[in-house]
Write a protein that holds these residues in place. Structure first.
Motif, PDB file in Angstrom:
ATOM      1  N   VAL A 164       8.582  26.201  17.755  1.00 32.95           N
ATOM      2  CA  VAL A 164       7.393  26.720  18.427  1.00 32.95           C
ATOM      3  C   VAL A 164       6.947  27.982  17.698  1.00 32.95           C
ATOM      4  O   VAL A 164       7.767  28.789  17.264  1.00 32.95           O
ATOM      5  N   THR A 165       5.627  28.116  17.515  1.00 37.44           N
ATOM      6  CA  THR A 165       5.037  29.324  16.948  1.00 37.44           C
ATOM      7  C   THR A 165       4.293  30.057  18.054  1.00 37.44           C
ATOM      8  O   THR A 165       3.476  29.462  18.765  1.00 37.44           O
ATOM      9  N   LEU A 166       4.579  31.353  18.206  1.00 36.23           N
ATOM     10  CA  LEU A 166       3.971  32.164  19.257  1.00 36.23           C
ATOM     11  C   LEU A 166       3.032  33.185  18.643  1.00 36.23           C
ATOM     12  O   LEU A 166       3.394  33.881  17.685  1.00 36.23           O
ATOM     13  N   LEU A 167       1.811  33.264  19.188  1.00 41.90           N
ATOM     14  CA  LEU A 167       0.810  34.251  18.768  1.00 41.90           C
ATOM     15  C   LEU A 167       0.574  34.227  17.254  1.00 41.90           C
ATOM     16  O   LEU A 167       0.281  35.242  16.640  1.00 41.90           O
ATOM     17  N   LYS A 168       0.732  33.047  16.651  1.00 37.07           N
ATOM     18  CA  LYS A 168       0.441  32.776  15.234  1.00 37.07           C
ATOM     19  C   LYS A 168       1.366  33.500  14.252  1.00 37.07           C
ATOM     20  O   LYS A 168       1.214  33.332  13.038  1.00 37.07           O
ATOM     21  N   HIS A 169       2.322  34.276  14.713  1.00 33.52           N
ATOM     22  CA  HIS A 169       3.171  35.046  13.798  1.00 33.52           C
ATOM     23  C   HIS A 169       4.668  34.769  13.960  1.00 33.52           C
ATOM     24  O   HIS A 169       5.383  34.665  12.970  1.00 33.52           O
ATOM     25  N   LEU A 170       5.150  34.660  15.180  1.00 33.86           N
ATOM     26  CA  LEU A 170       6.584  34.505  15.424  1.00 33.86           C
ATOM     27  C   LEU A 170       6.918  33.036  15.621  1.00 33.86           C
ATOM     28  O   LEU A 170       6.287  32.343  16.429  1.00 33.86           O
ATOM     29  N   GLN A 171       7.929  32.574  14.883  1.00 33.00           N
ATOM     30  CA  GLN A 171       8.303  31.165  14.950  1.00 33.00           C
ATOM     31  C   GLN A 171       9.801  31.031  15.226  1.00 33.00           C
ATOM     32  O   GLN A 171      10.625  31.695  14.601  1.00 33.00           O
ATOM     33  N   ALA A 172      10.143  30.151  16.159  1.00 35.93           N
ATOM     34  CA  ALA A 172      11.534  29.829  16.463  1.00 35.93           C
ATOM     35  C   ALA A 172      11.720  28.326  16.287  1.00 35.93           C
ATOM     36  O   ALA A 172      10.840  27.535  16.651  1.00 35.93           O
ATOM     37  N   SER A 173      12.854  27.912  15.744  1.00 35.73           N
ATOM     38  CA  SER A 173      13.079  26.487  15.519  1.00 35.73           C
ATOM     39  C   SER A 173      14.564  26.158  15.569  1.00 35.73           C
ATOM     40  O   SER A 173      15.419  27.024  15.387  1.00 35.73           O
ATOM     41  N   VAL A 174      14.857  24.892  15.812  1.00 37.46           N
ATOM     42  CA  VAL A 174      16.221  24.370  15.765  1.00 37.46           C
ATOM     43  C   VAL A 174      16.174  23.029  15.042  1.00 37.46           C
ATOM     44  O   VAL A 174      15.252  22.236  15.246  1.00 37.46           O
ATOM     45  N   ASN A 175      17.139  22.803  14.164  1.00 35.17           N
ATOM     46  CA  ASN A 175      17.154  21.557  13.406  1.00 35.17           C
ATOM     47  C   ASN A 175      18.574  21.147  13.062  1.00 35.17           C
ATOM     48  O   ASN A 175      19.517  21.940  13.158  1.00 35.17           O
ATOM     49  N   TYR A 176      18.701  19.884  12.679  1.00 32.40           N
ATOM     50  CA  TYR A 176      19.977  19.369  12.178  1.00 32.40           C
ATOM     51  C   TYR A 176      19.824  19.140  10.686  1.00 32.40           C
ATOM     52  O   TYR A 176      18.902  18.452  10.246  1.00 32.40           O
ATOM     53  N   ASN A 177      20.719  19.725   9.908  1.00 28.80           N
ATOM     54  CA  ASN A 177      20.738  19.573   8.454  1.00 28.80           C
ATOM     55  C   ASN A 177      21.918  18.671   8.092  1.00 28.80           C
ATOM     56  O   ASN A 177      23.063  19.002   8.400  1.00 28.80           O
ATOM     57  N   PHE A 178      21.641  17.529   7.471  1.00 31.49           N
ATOM     58  CA  PHE A 178      22.690  16.553   7.184  1.00 31.49           C
ATOM     59  C   PHE A 178      22.783  16.303   5.673  1.00 31.49           C
ATOM     60  O   PHE A 178      21.780  16.134   4.992  1.00 31.49           O
ATOM     61  N   ALA A 179      24.009  16.307   5.185  1.00 32.41           N
ATOM     62  CA  ALA A 179      24.256  16.129   3.759  1.00 32.41           C
ATOM     63  C   ALA A 179      23.980  14.683   3.345  1.00 32.41           C
ATOM     64  O   ALA A 179      24.318  13.740   4.061  1.00 32.41           O
ATOM     65  N   ILE A 180      23.364  14.533   2.184  1.00 36.46           N
ATOM     66  CA  ILE A 180      23.166  13.227   1.564  1.00 36.46           C
ATOM     67  C   ILE A 180      24.064  13.200   0.335  1.00 36.46           C
ATOM     68  O   ILE A 180      23.803  13.846  -0.665  1.00 36.46           O
ATOM     69  N   GLY A 181      25.165  12.485   0.436  1.00 35.63           N
ATOM     70  CA  GLY A 181      26.183  12.564  -0.601  1.00 35.63           C
ATOM     71  C   GLY A 181      27.163  13.686  -0.276  1.00 35.63           C
ATOM     72  O   GLY A 181      27.003  14.426   0.695  1.00 35.63           O
ATOM     73  N   LYS A 182      28.188  13.833  -1.088  1.00 37.84           N
ATOM     74  CA  LYS A 182      29.250  14.788  -0.790  1.00 37.84           C
ATOM     75  C   LYS A 182      28.840  16.216  -1.125  1.00 37.84           C
ATOM     76  O   LYS A 182      28.057  16.470  -2.037  1.00 37.84           O
ATOM     77  N   THR A 183      29.376  17.179  -0.356  1.00 37.82           N
ATOM     78  CA  THR A 183      29.203  18.601  -0.636  1.00 37.82           C
ATOM     79  C   THR A 183      30.297  19.093  -1.570  1.00 37.82           C
ATOM     80  O   THR A 183      30.089  19.970  -2.394  1.00 37.82           O
ATOM     81  N   GLY A 184      31.497  18.530  -1.433  1.00 40.12           N
ATOM     82  CA  GLY A 184      32.634  18.894  -2.272  1.00 40.12           C
ATOM     83  C   GLY A 184      33.737  17.880  -2.094  1.00 40.12           C
ATOM     84  O   GLY A 184      33.631  16.940  -1.300  1.00 40.12           O
ATOM     85  N   ASP A 185      34.831  18.049  -2.841  1.00 38.04           N
ATOM     86  CA  ASP A 185      35.975  17.140  -2.714  1.00 38.04           C
ATOM     87  C   ASP A 185      37.253  17.844  -3.145  1.00 38.04           C
ATOM     88  O   ASP A 185      37.231  18.951  -3.678  1.00 38.04           O
ATOM     89  N   PHE A 186      38.373  17.203  -2.877  1.00 34.56           N
ATOM     90  CA  PHE A 186      39.667  17.708  -3.336  1.00 34.56           C
ATOM     91  C   PHE A 186      40.592  16.529  -3.583  1.00 34.56           C
ATOM     92  O   PHE A 186      40.360  15.409  -3.114  1.00 34.56           O
TER      93      PHE A 186
END
Length: 208
Positions: free
Chosen positions: A156-178
């Motif tokens: 949501v953007t309030l008064l055209k300047h302040l923005q708040a958001s929530v999202n899910y960020n999901f990896a496509i492929g591996k981030t690392g390994d061991f």
């Protein structure tokens, strides 16, 4: 899948070119609740841990009702605590999300929007790390130099300047390994175990 997200990013940037488009710049910061997903929990498991991100952002309002594009350049830190030893893995990177968004205006007071798009990451922290000596069956942790992920969220953007958001960020492929060896994986001599750093993200942005 990576090619698809790259094409989406290029399309978003192309749509942002019309001269009638409005561009706003700002700053952005937020929290990561990171979930390191490891594909062999018999070897190692990790707990969720909080990290953060901060940087600059831009928003393009297109001359099509409700449509827009946003992009950011962010310093991003994510951590995972290994349950077996209490050791913490830390990932430090530059993340560049590019999202297509659709919003519904509520006059000059607020705008509610949903967004999705690819995110390109580049590792700037230590690439290799060692595990606690008690885990002599696993070693040689490696973060990838770059990674691709995706975002899906609302805000949501309030008064055209302040923005708040929530999202899910999901990896496509591996981030690392061991590498893992020994009895922990049923006497297989050696196996590469992959991990993905997914995250719920909550952010605030201010547009000038």
């Amino acid at each position: 899948m990576k090619k698809l997200f790259t094409l989406i990013a290029l399309a978003c940037m192309a749509w942002a070119m019309p001269a009638q488009a409005q561009v706003d710049f700002g700053v952005k910061a937020g929290l990561n609740l990171t979930n390191f997903s490891i594909n062999d929990s018999k070897v190692l498991a990790a707990e969720n841990k909080t990290g953060f991100f901060a940087g600059v952002t831009a928003k393009v309002t297109l001359p099509v009702v409700g449509l827009g594009v946003d992009g950011s350049v962010l310093y991003d830190q994510r951590e995972a605590k290994l349950k077996a030893t209490g050791t913490t893995l830390k990932q430090q990177s530059i993340q560049i999300p590019v999202n297509l968004r659709y919003g519904v205006g509520l006059g000059d007071i607020a705008n509610i929007f949903a967004y999705a798009g690819p995110q390109f990451g580049f590792n700037i922290g230590g690439k290799n790390d060692s595990f606690d000596e008690r885990l002599d069956n696993v070693n040689n942790w490696r973060f990838k130099d770059s990674n691709l992920s995706g975002n899906v969220g609302v805000g949501v953007t309030l008064l055209k300047h302040l923005q708040a958001s929530v999202n899910y960020n999901f990896a496509i492929g591996k981030t690392g390994d061991f590498d893992s060896v020994g009895d922990a994986i049923d006497n297989i001599d050696k196996k590469t175990v992959k991990a993905k750093a997914n995250a719920w993200q909550v952010s605030l942005a201010y547009f000038f």
